[in-house]
Enzyme design. Sequence first.
Site, short mmCIF file in Angstrom:
data_model
loop_
_atom_site.label_atom_id
_atom_site.label_comp_id
_atom_site.label_asym_id
_atom_site.label_seq_id
_atom_site.Cartn_x
_atom_site.Cartn_y
_atom_site.Cartn_z
N LYS A 56 -3.49 -4.17 0.60
CA LYS A 56 -2.39 -4.21 1.35
C LYS A 56 -1.68 -5.75 1.02
O LYS A 56 -2.26 -6.62 1.16
CB LYS A 56 -2.38 -3.90 2.75
N ARG B 215 -9.31 8.92 6.40
CA ARG B 215 -9.62 10.44 5.92
C ARG B 215 -10.98 10.39 5.56
O ARG B 215 -11.79 11.49 5.93
CB ARG B 215 -8.79 11.06 5.02
#
Length: 432
Positions: free
Chosen positions: A208, A282
């Site tokens: 990020k 996830r």
Amino acid sequence: MTTEIMQISLSHNPADARWGEKALISTNDQGVTIHLTSHDQLGGIQRAARKIDGQGIKQVKLAGEGWGLEQSWAFWQGFRGPKGQRSVVWAELPANEKTELEQRLQIIDWVRDTINAPAEDLGPEQLAKNAIDLLCAVSCDAVSYRITKGEDLREQNYAGIYTVGRGSDRAPVLLALDYNPTGNPDAPVMACLVGKGITFDSGGYSLKQSAFMDSMKSDMGGAATLTGALALAAARGLKERVKLYLCCADNMVSGNAFKLGDIIRYRNGKTVEIMNTDAEGRLVLADGLIDASEQNAPLIIDAATLTGAAKTALGNDYHALFSFDDELAQALLTSAHSEHELFWRLPLAEFHRSQLPSNFAELNNVAGGAYSAGASTAAAFLSHFVKNYQQGWLHIDCSATYRKSAVDQWSAGATGLGVRTVANLLLAQAKQ
């Protein structure tokens, strides 16, 4: 900052013209008056509390008429902030409302403090232990738990949590907590709650930018929210058995971190190719959902700060809701309405389940380039790990968990939104 206790009163009359048109607050020798002239009175109280806090008033007394449970709570939601001390002398409430307020202050403030905690102070194992401590403080006799950690995760085939967390010096953890107030070890499980507990998310090798990483201490917001929801439901008298799974890990860069092109093999037979290490939530939730499905509970709820796409759609004001079960989705929205919390249902269809193509595995951990519904395809990914995904399963993408900066209703940091809604739904389902 004033150190005297300021009286705060409510009025349904507009402020004097000298305070400005539609002024929300005014002051006099007796203290501060909040003027409730709009339809959104709870929101008005919360916004007024932010203004009062912004003026350096940190000690208040709620005085006069109109301070019921919800009005008092709305004030605290706006008045509370992540730094500095504040105190409130609460108005007199009926015994049941006083108890409810005290429970919210204990549990939802725990959720907000936990989400706000620096990642340095809150690793995967500490998050699990703190969750146990909260639930034990509420109903310890009904709680048992198992912590699976580090290499034990690999040996027991919790491939998602282990893979994501192996790049950190802090070992990944799965907390499996059993809230069973029945006293019967063979009692059926009414609900399973599965929370994403990424205690810091660097993005891994799909790194990020700083502007997107600076709030990633809050990436365990789903785990904290569901822990708080179970605690609040228990405090409100939940008598049914519920299991809580917290999937906890750091997502870091190191020589041992997982890489693009890796393939994860899950216990339910699914294989997943990694095409983005920043789509890690996830991957850990999948392990918890597999365990939850094995309990044959009629209700499974997972919660996660899962996608930026949900925030793009809804901002930080609403949590995003996904489900194939229309009746259950409506039940949650009904609970949200009764608790004055904001949820919005986003699309999830069968075709989304086929939008995760991989050349080397059954699934990709991100959607193909032709499919741009990122929040929907993330929910669809999770559905592959829920045995009966078309009934009894809700996915909450926690877009309203945390704010990077203050707004007119909220301070910077965690909001605690969603705790009351899920607790309400658990109690409603228990009555069926």
